[in-house]
Design a protein around this motif. Sequence first.
Motif, short mmCIF file in Angstrom:
data_model
loop_
_atom_site.label_atom_id
_atom_site.label_comp_id
_atom_site.label_asym_id
_atom_site.label_seq_id
_atom_site.Cartn_x
_atom_site.Cartn_y
_atom_site.Cartn_z
N ASP A 249 0.86 -1.18 0.00
CA ASP A 249 0.00 0.00 0.00
C ASP A 249 0.91 1.24 0.00
O ASP A 249 1.83 1.33 0.82
CB ASP A 249 -0.89 0.02 1.24
CG ASP A 249 -1.90 -1.11 1.24
OD1 ASP A 249 -1.98 -1.84 0.23
OD2 ASP A 249 -2.61 -1.28 2.25
N TRP A 250 0.60 2.17 -0.88
CA TRP A 250 1.47 3.32 -1.08
C TRP A 250 0.64 4.59 -1.01
O TRP A 250 -0.29 4.79 -1.80
CB TRP A 250 2.17 3.20 -2.44
CG TRP A 250 3.21 4.24 -2.71
CD1 TRP A 250 3.78 5.11 -1.83
CD2 TRP A 250 3.82 4.50 -3.98
NE1 TRP A 250 4.70 5.91 -2.45
CE2 TRP A 250 4.75 5.55 -3.78
CE3 TRP A 250 3.68 3.96 -5.25
CZ2 TRP A 250 5.52 6.07 -4.81
CZ3 TRP A 250 4.45 4.47 -6.28
CH2 TRP A 250 5.37 5.51 -6.07
N LYS A 251 0.96 5.47 -0.05
CA LYS A 251 0.26 6.74 0.11
C LYS A 251 0.99 7.84 -0.64
O LYS A 251 2.19 8.07 -0.44
CB LYS A 251 0.15 7.11 1.60
CG LYS A 251 -0.82 6.26 2.38
CD LYS A 251 -0.98 6.80 3.80
CE LYS A 251 -2.04 6.03 4.57
NZ LYS A 251 -2.24 6.57 5.94
N LEU A 252 0.23 8.53 -1.50
CA LEU A 252 0.77 9.65 -2.26
C LEU A 252 -0.15 10.85 -2.04
O LEU A 252 -0.98 11.19 -2.88
CB LEU A 252 0.84 9.31 -3.75
CG LEU A 252 1.79 8.18 -4.15
CD1 LEU A 252 1.55 7.75 -5.58
CD2 LEU A 252 3.23 8.63 -3.96
N GLY A 253 -0.04 11.47 -0.87
CA GLY A 253 -0.92 12.58 -0.55
C GLY A 253 -2.35 12.08 -0.44
O GLY A 253 -2.65 11.16 0.34
N PRO A 254 -3.29 12.64 -1.22
CA PRO A 254 -4.68 12.22 -1.14
C PRO A 254 -4.95 10.88 -1.83
O PRO A 254 -6.06 10.36 -1.77
CB PRO A 254 -5.43 13.34 -1.84
CG PRO A 254 -4.45 13.87 -2.84
CD PRO A 254 -3.11 13.76 -2.17
N LEU A 255 -3.95 10.31 -2.51
CA LEU A 255 -4.12 9.07 -3.26
C LEU A 255 -3.43 7.91 -2.53
O LEU A 255 -2.27 8.04 -2.12
CB LEU A 255 -3.52 9.22 -4.66
CG LEU A 255 -3.55 7.99 -5.56
CD1 LEU A 255 -5.00 7.60 -5.90
CD2 LEU A 255 -2.75 8.25 -6.84
N THR A 256 -4.15 6.82 -2.37
CA THR A 256 -3.58 5.59 -1.83
C THR A 256 -3.70 4.50 -2.89
O THR A 256 -4.79 4.24 -3.40
CB THR A 256 -4.32 5.13 -0.55
OG1 THR A 256 -4.21 6.15 0.44
CG2 THR A 256 -3.73 3.85 -0.02
N LEU A 257 -2.58 3.90 -3.22
CA LEU A 257 -2.53 2.82 -4.20
C LEU A 257 -2.23 1.51 -3.49
O LEU A 257 -1.50 1.48 -2.49
CB LEU A 257 -1.45 3.09 -5.26
CG LEU A 257 -1.60 4.36 -6.10
CD1 LEU A 257 -0.40 4.53 -7.01
CD2 LEU A 257 -2.88 4.32 -6.91
N THR A 258 -2.76 0.43 -4.00
CA THR A 258 -2.50 -0.89 -3.44
C THR A 258 -2.39 -1.89 -4.57
O THR A 258 -3.08 -1.79 -5.59
CB THR A 258 -3.59 -1.32 -2.46
OG1 THR A 258 -3.27 -2.61 -1.91
CG2 THR A 258 -4.96 -1.41 -3.12
#
Length: 682
Positions: free
Chosen positions: A382-391
């Motif tokens: 899981d990767w947080k990029l500010g307001p975006l979270t990718l998994t």
Amino acid sequence: MKLGAQSLRAIMLAGAALMPVAAHAADEEAASPIIVTGAGLNAAPAVPAYSSREIDREALTSSASGRIEDVLANVAGFQQFRRSDSRYTNPSAQGATLRALGGNAAARTQVLLDGVPMADPMFGSVPWNAITPERLGSVRVTRGGGSGAFGSGAVAGTIELNSAGRDTLGLISGEALANDRGETSLSGAVAPKLGAGFAEVSGRWDRGDGFWTTPESQRVGASVKSRYDSWSIGARGVAPIANNVELQARAMIFDDHRVLRFAGATSHSSGEDFSLRLVGRGPWQFDALAYVQDRGFSNVTISASTFRPSLDQRQTPATGLGGKIEIRPPVGPDHLLRLGGDWRSAKGDLNEVAYNAATGAVTAYRWAGGRNDDLGFYAEDDWKLGPLTLTGGVRADRWSVNAGYNRAANATGAITANTAYDPRSDWAVTGRGGALLKLAPGLELRGSAYSGLRQPTINELYRSFTLVASGISTVTNANPALGNEMMQGYEAGVDFAPVPALKLSATAFYNRVAHAIANVTTAQTATVITRVRQNVDAIRARGLEFAAALDLGKVSLDGSLALTDAVVRASGMQIALNGMRPAQTPKIAASATVTWKPRDGWQGAVVLRHFGSQYEDDLQAYLMPSATTIGAFVQAPLGHGVSFILRGENLANVTVITRNQAGSMDIGAPRTVWAGLRFGLK
């Protein structure tokens, strides 16, 4: 299976083993405070990227029936193979599924209790009678979402049941209720602190003479009410063994007897489950789990024409072994990396005797069984990029089908069939990924794609059975050549909270289970219907899911709606099924709960639930109409930790058809009112 002193001794030892560890930790507590939760690792930040729903403690303990399957039905789209609950149906038919991906009695949804799979190793059914809501702290239901870190089997979703901790349970708690038919339900728990840890011993006993599941127009002299008598005992111990590391031990035994439809039509299920779990919450987080399950089942089938036994399924011993380990290395504040592996082995055997229903003479002896294994490895990030979270994640499973056999003998004991099936094994790779975007305060968009795997159960592979109703025999044959089900799914949704008191969500999804296992009708005469378990091309389900929650303080509303278009895709010899709706699958399901809490300790709730119409069979010949039921719950405090409890099931007394086999029907519970006391001491 024998459940007695040995089982009780094992339960006590599981808790006692943690006592010296807890006591030692208590000596160190002053220098280094230790917090024990009894839970697993925290949920991953990308969980909301998938269509998930949380059920809190209040909802768990305020259902109209006090049954866990009733609570889960608040999530529209949850269904069992039968509409009736675990008091009034055959235990082997208690599968669970989501998103209208049903069609047979095996669970297509992975049900976990503190990380341990609950499905029966032989049948794939879930022992709902042994899982009591008052022992739980929360539930998370994830529709779709693929297998991922949950293990294989989650083709329709995952239901995570989490035990309540010491702070939730209190020192002593319990309930005693009776209903208007004289049935009773007793439960209680003791959860003392042990140094820095705690222990819990709980139990529940439900019994009753039941009601007429057979419609009045179809009753005969041999018809009886749906009698049930079930109990379960659980023990749990949690203790720290080092700073940020805790050991959890859990044991559960259960026993259940039921009589359905005819005198002598008895079923008996039992089980003993044990698990150990080690959870570390330091910089290198880890969760290691090992478990063993010992299950048993027996069943007597009564002929609907002679009302004598036609089949005695004497013994069906089954064993489940497994374990899991997950490691979360420290890779930075913006990443959560999960690396793990799991293993499950399921073994089951069948021993049954067939009778001539007219004379009572033995006609055959049959034995069948086998073993299924699955070894899986997974990685997710899981990767947080500010307001975006990718998994994203990938999973590889080494599955195998082993030691399958089928033997039969005639009445004299002479062997008439003796087949050993070749073992099979292979690798299967699945994956999943998703994104969660916070567009503004209270507004989130999410999307995901995923895949999953389910092996056929031992029951589907090797066990054939016959049911006789209204003069028609329905023969369902096993199929040792069944292949795995493979699911692919896509979904997108929005979660909107314009004000803190209001939460809305909507999800559109497309799920497809390739090689779905179904009971396929292959021949039909005026007196015999023959079905074979086969892999159809696919079951395709697409639809919309909606949820709404409004909290106005003293009054709250919680609603859920699922609209699903599910069809079978079939070709060749199965072409007659193409475009049919899967058996036992409704197009619409809805639930709405209004809760009123005028002041501390007082609570009232009304539940309105709608079941859409569904078909009993694959050819859509036997319809079970839609039904809408009303349930209610009231709690009024009496003082000193004691409250008066009032429950109401099916208050409008609606007739709910739960089975329609060639016109021979079963119906669900009529209006039922429960009253009793609940008490608790912190």
